[in-house]
Design an enzyme around this catalytic site. Structure first.
Site, mmCIF file in Angstrom:
data_model
loop_
_atom_site.group_PDB
_atom_site.id
_atom_site.type_symbol
_atom_site.label_atom_id
_atom_site.label_comp_id
_atom_site.label_asym_id
_atom_site.label_seq_id
_atom_site.Cartn_x
_atom_site.Cartn_y
_atom_site.Cartn_z
ATOM 1 N N THR A 184 3.329 -5.877 15.104
ATOM 2 C CA THR A 184 3.095 -7.010 14.535
ATOM 3 C C THR A 184 4.409 -7.831 14.093
ATOM 4 O OG1 THR A 184 2.546 -6.280 12.408
ATOM 5 C CG2 THR A 184 0.889 -6.585 13.776
ATOM 6 N N LYS A 213 2.027 1.113 13.446
ATOM 7 C CA LYS A 213 2.681 -0.342 13.335
ATOM 8 C C LYS A 213 2.711 -0.700 11.770
ATOM 9 C CE LYS A 213 -0.067 -3.669 11.750
ATOM 10 N NZ LYS A 213 0.475 -4.770 10.819
ATOM 11 N N THR A 224 0.312 -1.999 4.878
ATOM 12 C CA THR A 224 -0.201 -2.908 6.166
ATOM 13 C C THR A 224 0.019 -2.103 7.218
ATOM 14 O OG1 THR A 224 0.230 -4.664 4.810
ATOM 15 C CG2 THR A 224 -0.529 -4.925 6.909
ATOM 16 N N GLU A 311 10.645 -4.788 6.894
ATOM 17 C CA GLU A 311 11.017 -6.066 7.270
ATOM 18 C C GLU A 311 12.197 -6.661 6.597
ATOM 19 O OE1 GLU A 311 6.511 -8.084 7.439
ATOM 20 O OE2 GLU A 311 7.615 -8.099 5.442
ATOM 21 N N ASN A 451 8.692 -13.313 4.744
ATOM 22 C CA ASN A 451 7.466 -13.583 3.821
ATOM 23 C C ASN A 451 7.351 -14.959 3.307
ATOM 24 O OD1 ASN A 451 6.006 -10.791 4.146
ATOM 25 N ND2 ASN A 451 8.160 -9.978 3.854
ATOM 26 N N THR A 456 2.631 -19.417 8.120
ATOM 27 C CA THR A 456 2.794 -20.751 8.594
ATOM 28 C C THR A 456 3.408 -20.798 9.900
ATOM 29 O OG1 THR A 456 4.794 -21.076 7.167
ATOM 30 C CG2 THR A 456 2.593 -22.063 6.199
#
Lengths: 456, 456
Positions: A184, A213, A224, A311, A451, A456
């Site tokens: 993702t 993932k 997650t 991330e 993040n 958006t």
């Protein structure tokens, strides 16, 4: 079942990777296998169904299947708000007594979490369509990932329609290789495989492959993250849950990226016995212990890839807390250091600010105000605490705190150590013999960018 | 005692403020008082002693004194690694039974934490020199802030020498005003004052003033914060600790910036009785309850200034968790939402990603792996949970989740609400009557910059 036409399956959006082209960043290429030994009898596919409006190019549905029934177990998030696929899959595994499973259907683009009764119907419908393509009954568990709280009815209809429409495309893939992977916000596909043997059948080559993932919202219980581990070893359904829980506690439950724990986290284990040999059925057998070790190490290797791809991460940090009077205390301390924003930003800044490590150690067992126990930190005695950086190049450790007294730190040496991507922080508590390990990464500007702007 | 020559005392380094000139950022100016009503009999001073080598311009020693003995109490960090000034000051207050205190000496540039026996001697020496300048015996508590693990012997000698050298400069300051404030990475001085009366002496005007510093490493129990609150009301020493603890639990212990809890946190309360009137001595008296309310509200206003100045913060967010079956549960949920990196980055990105709020709510009471209780979250029933944004402009709340079902959110309206600096997140659990409030800020790129590079 739909067939995968792209290698690897890069699934859902990953617009914030270091490379906006979607290519694997150069520094991560070494973690992507070019070959592997994949378990017999499993197939994997990916297809574009357009769960998110406008997605016409990125595969967003994966289907992992076995050509015969599997023993299966899964570990799920403990978040109170559990996504519909979690509720559905947990219930299915219970009803089936961990036996007779044959597929895992995974979609991105919609977490199907906090979607009420309708969401649960969507999850069931997905599984039912998958079952049809398998010619099996109640044999598919479901996983979903994406934004919470949006029900994409149209998309789920496409998912089920697409599964049905593509059943003619079933192709046997003995060696699914890299397609056995999902992404993702991940910047590279996380897939590993290996072969092993068990004591009672030394001539049989067993295989295990796993994919996972997840790059944010990562913390124990769980993250997650979605993961599927498949093996062709014959494991009795009764011992599957215990084997998986043990492995996950020391692997997926020992990593942190940001301390957030999502609504959808699931790791599933499938064993189809396609390699033959004697079934592993007793928790007291030698085979069981051997497979437990294989599975735990394998899960740890897989979980570490998640941290490696945290991330915005520029560092991979192992936190070892040793000489603790309790394992639980060691775990809590390791977890607290691993999630401390000040430790993580110092690591990003390559700053040997060990005071922050010590500070995190010191508050790790403190209850919040209003909690019952106050300051019961028997695991920590300041005068017995030692903190070191252990370099990744095998050179001697750099002592920062010795028996509670700060060392005169060679800042040049510290800076050299912190230049490396990998680092071990070693905390010796000096109060016992228990230990725990966590893996974490740093906090960078990129983490905020990813993040602050994900949805958006 | 040294006399302050600069207004306000901007103390220690604050190189990462929005304004590198050291001036208060335009957006924060409204929080800096231009006048006040300060308690009688207290003086404050600041001076440059050069705790950090090379500092010859920024005041790094503050001294708050009373012209007569005070009742005093303090709340300290629960971090297991407690700084020397914390150990010293706690012990002093115990030995003195919370009576007969007259000064608070505070240095920046060195936390004097994890500095062993020598550090404790430094703290004692500082206090002793301060006592001499007061002509009092064991009447000074000490606070320190700065990098952990460095002992600055030379600096502490300068601190004590300077206190001694400057005793001739004692100047009575009835209205110390803005000099009653301290900053480190703070971008503006945090000082408030007010007057009040008590039921038994309605004609007496009492005054209270408070200052605090801290912008990072902020989380309950407590934060890298130092605070001093002084009043000229007559409060008996015996009731001081209870009054302060109650006030701090609802204020300084209900804010979070990054979840880190430091080695030095201290909030002290001094009451010198200089205004006269009847002493507040019984916890069951009307005066006690009235003063408790004044002190709690005052502490809350002061604590909120810390969040308002969170490192890199662009948002000020109130988390209200109501209708909980326990206050402890409500607190834990509010705290978890308040510290969630994903919630904080979404706020920075002005993203109405309420799924992250719900996700944090859902994992807030989950024990870590290895913990004893598993998933005992009786406070949360998903179908009864409601989440709303409450705009700061008084317009109606925007419902995001109603009884566990997601609303079709008007994204334009959500975006308008998130444009404001202030926001309230309201979580109604629907399971009881207890509630809790936390205050937090967002995570920005600036936070990473500040903390990736603080020490170097």
């Amino acid at each position: 079942m739909v067939m995968l036409t792209r290698l690897p399956v890069q699934w859902g959006r990953r617009m914030y990777s270091a490379s906006t082209s979607g290519a694997v960043p150069a520094a991560k290429k070494k973690y992507v296998p070019t070959s592997g030994t994949y378990p017999r009898g499993f197939q994997v596919s990916g297809t574009v169904v357009g769960v998110k409006p406008g997605n016409t190019t990125k595969p967003d549905l994966a289907f992992i299947t076995s050509d015969r029934p599997c023993a299966a177990a899964a570990v799920f998030t403990k978040n109170k708000f559990q996504a519909a696929p979690v509720t559905f899959s947990r219930s299915l595994l219970q009803r089936k007594n961990n036996a007779g499973l044959q597929g895992v259907l995974i979609n991105s683009g919609c977490a199907n979490a906090v979607t009420g009764k309708g969401g649960l119907e969507d999850a069931e419908a997905m599984a039912t369509e998958a079952d049809k393509s398998l010619g099996a009954d109640k044999a598919t568990i479901v996983m979903s990932t994406g934004v919470i709280g949006q029900r994409r009815v149209a998309a789920h209809e496409r998912v089920t329609n697409d599964s049905r429409a593509n059943t003619h495309q079933i192709t046997h893939q003995e060696d699914p290789g890299q397609r056995f992977s999902i992404c993702t916000t991940d910047t590279f596909p996380k897939l590993i495989s290996k072969s092993f043997s068990l004591p009672s059948s030394p001539s049989v080559e067993y295989r295990i492959a796993g994919m996972t993932k997840g790059a944010g919202m990562i913390h124990p219980n769980m993250a997650t993250l979605l993961g599927v581990i498949a093996t062709d070893a014959p494991i009795a359904s009764a011992v599957m849950p215990g084997l998986l829980k043990h492995a996950v506690d020391k692997s997926f439950n020992s990593i942190t990226i940001d301390g957030d724990t999502s609504t959808n986290d699931t790791v599933a284990l499938l064993a189809n016995g396609a390699a033959g040999g004697k079934e592993v059925s007793s928790a007291s057998s030698e085979d069981y212990r051997a497979f437990q070790t294989v599975l735990s190490e394998f899960s740890t290797d897989l979980a570490k890839l998640i941290v490696r791809d945290g991330e915005g991460a520029t560092k991979f940090v192992t936190i070892n807390v040793t000489e603790s009077s309790s394992e639980q205390g060691a775990r809590k301390i390791a977890s607290t250091i691993a999630r401390s924003p000040l430790v993580k930003t110092a690591l990003y800044g390559k700053d040997a600010n060990w005071g922050r490590i010590l500070c995190a150690t010191g508050y790790s067992l403190i209850s919040e105000p209003g909690g019952s126990a106050e300051n019961e930190i028997t695991e920590i005695i300041p005068e017995k605490t030692n903190v070191s950086f252990v370099p990744s190049d095998g050179s001697p450790e750099l002592k920062l705190l010795v028996d509670g007294e700060p060392e005169m730190v060679d800042e040049t040496r510290a800076a050299q150590i912190l230049e490396h991507e990998d680092l071990e922080i070693l905390v010796r508590l000096g109060t016992g013999k228990e230990k725990a390990t966590y893996w974490t990464c740093d906090y960078s500007h990129e983490y905020i960018t990813i993040n602050g702007d994900y949805r958006t």
